[in-house]
Design a protein around this motif. Structure first.
Motif, short mmCIF file in Angstrom:
data_model
loop_
_atom_site.label_atom_id
_atom_site.label_comp_id
_atom_site.label_asym_id
_atom_site.label_seq_id
_atom_site.Cartn_x
_atom_site.Cartn_y
_atom_site.Cartn_z
N ASP A 7 0.87 -1.17 0.00
CA ASP A 7 0.00 0.00 0.00
C ASP A 7 0.91 1.22 0.00
O ASP A 7 2.07 1.13 0.38
CB ASP A 7 -0.88 0.05 1.25
N SER A 13 -7.28 5.56 -6.85
CA SER A 13 -8.27 4.79 -7.61
C SER A 13 -8.93 5.74 -8.59
O SER A 13 -9.22 6.89 -8.27
CB SER A 13 -9.31 4.15 -6.68
N HIS A 54 -4.93 -3.15 -10.15
CA HIS A 54 -6.19 -3.89 -10.24
C HIS A 54 -7.14 -3.19 -11.21
O HIS A 54 -7.20 -1.96 -11.25
CB HIS A 54 -6.89 -3.97 -8.88
N ILE A 86 -7.22 0.56 -9.70
CA ILE A 86 -6.41 0.87 -8.52
C ILE A 86 -4.97 0.94 -8.99
O ILE A 86 -4.45 -0.03 -9.56
CB ILE A 86 -6.59 -0.18 -7.41
N CYS A 112 -2.56 -4.49 -4.30
CA CYS A 112 -2.89 -3.51 -3.26
C CYS A 112 -3.39 -4.28 -2.03
O CYS A 112 -4.43 -4.94 -2.07
CB CYS A 112 -3.96 -2.56 -3.78
N TYR A 115 -7.01 -3.48 -0.58
CA TYR A 115 -8.07 -4.05 -1.40
C TYR A 115 -8.16 -5.56 -1.19
O TYR A 115 -9.25 -6.11 -0.99
CB TYR A 115 -7.83 -3.71 -2.88
N SER A 118 -9.71 -6.37 2.14
CA SER A 118 -11.15 -6.12 2.17
C SER A 118 -11.92 -7.25 1.49
O SER A 118 -12.97 -7.67 1.99
CB SER A 118 -11.49 -4.77 1.53
N VAL A 144 -11.61 1.44 2.08
CA VAL A 144 -12.16 0.74 0.92
C VAL A 144 -13.67 0.71 1.10
O VAL A 144 -14.18 0.14 2.05
CB VAL A 144 -11.58 -0.70 0.81
N TYR A 146 -17.49 -0.16 -0.22
CA TYR A 146 -18.36 -0.98 -1.06
C TYR A 146 -19.78 -0.44 -0.94
O TYR A 146 -20.26 -0.18 0.16
CB TYR A 146 -18.35 -2.44 -0.60
N LEU A 151 -17.31 -2.45 -5.34
CA LEU A 151 -16.26 -1.55 -4.89
C LEU A 151 -16.51 -0.17 -5.48
O LEU A 151 -16.52 0.00 -6.69
CB LEU A 151 -14.88 -2.06 -5.31
N LEU A 154 -11.44 3.48 -3.33
CA LEU A 154 -10.37 3.19 -2.40
C LEU A 154 -9.64 4.50 -2.19
O LEU A 154 -9.18 5.11 -3.15
CB LEU A 154 -9.43 2.14 -2.99
#
Length: 185
Positions: A7, A13, A54, A86, A112, A115, A118, A144, A146, A151, A154
């Motif tokens: 991270d 993001s 991602h 991401i 990440c 992520y 989570s 993060v 949702y 998602l 972030l």
């Protein structure tokens, strides 16, 4: 070869929506891959100092109907994709690649960690709906979010537990060890 989970306070993001008209033929996975590749090229063009970690497709809107998954064998006139990328700073990724390369270790994929954690919590605890995962680290805090199991975003704040400890120490005029104890309590 390894997969590296990291991270960074400089992580970001980026959300993109793309749409395309079709002729009513059956939608194929290759059509989706083409749209995702187009979105990826836009990210690489405008965020040149970032590495995509991602790519998450949050929504497939086909002829006005929302799907959270790719519907197989469906005819389509119009599709819209909501995609979240991401991204990690290139210099950070290269820094770690160089360190591991010195020990003859190659990095297959950079993930990440916020992520990934989570997703793990979500799946292992059977959570669904609206959720916010907060991970307070030493120098950063990641959130993060949702919304309806998708998602949404972030976010990384460049403030972590170490900053809180230092602030308590300064305000109360005490040493860092006492400050850490107060923070933990």
């Amino acid at each position: 070869n390894i997969n590296l989970m990291i991270d960074s306070p400089k992580m970001l993001s980026v959300g993109i929506s793309l749409s395309k008209k079709f002729d009513g033929s059956k939608l194929k996975q290759s059509n989706i891959q083409f749209l995702v590749q187009e979105a990826k090229q836009q990210i690489l063009k405008y965020y040149t100092n970032y590495n995509i970690a991602h790519i998450i497709i949050n929504n497939y809107k086909i002829d006005g109907i929302d799907y959270s998954y790719f519907p197989d064998e469906i005819k389509c006139n119009f599709i819209s994709l909501d995609i979240l990328f991401i991204c990690l700073p290139n210099d950070l990724v290269q820094y770690f690649k160089n360190i591991f390369l010195k020990f003859n270790i190659l990095i297959n994929k950079v993930i990440c960690s916020s992520y990934a954690k989570s997703i793990s919590y979500k799946n292992n605890l059977n959570l669904n709906g609206n959720m916010l995962f907060t991970d307070v680290g030493f120098i950063k805090t990641s959130m993060v979010l949702y919304l309806n199991d998708k998602l949404l975003s972030l976010h990384i704040l460049p403030i972590g537990g170490n900053h809180i400890t230092k602030d308590i120490s300064k305000v109360l005029n005490i040493d860092l060890k006492q400050s850490e104890k107060i923070k933990r309590n």
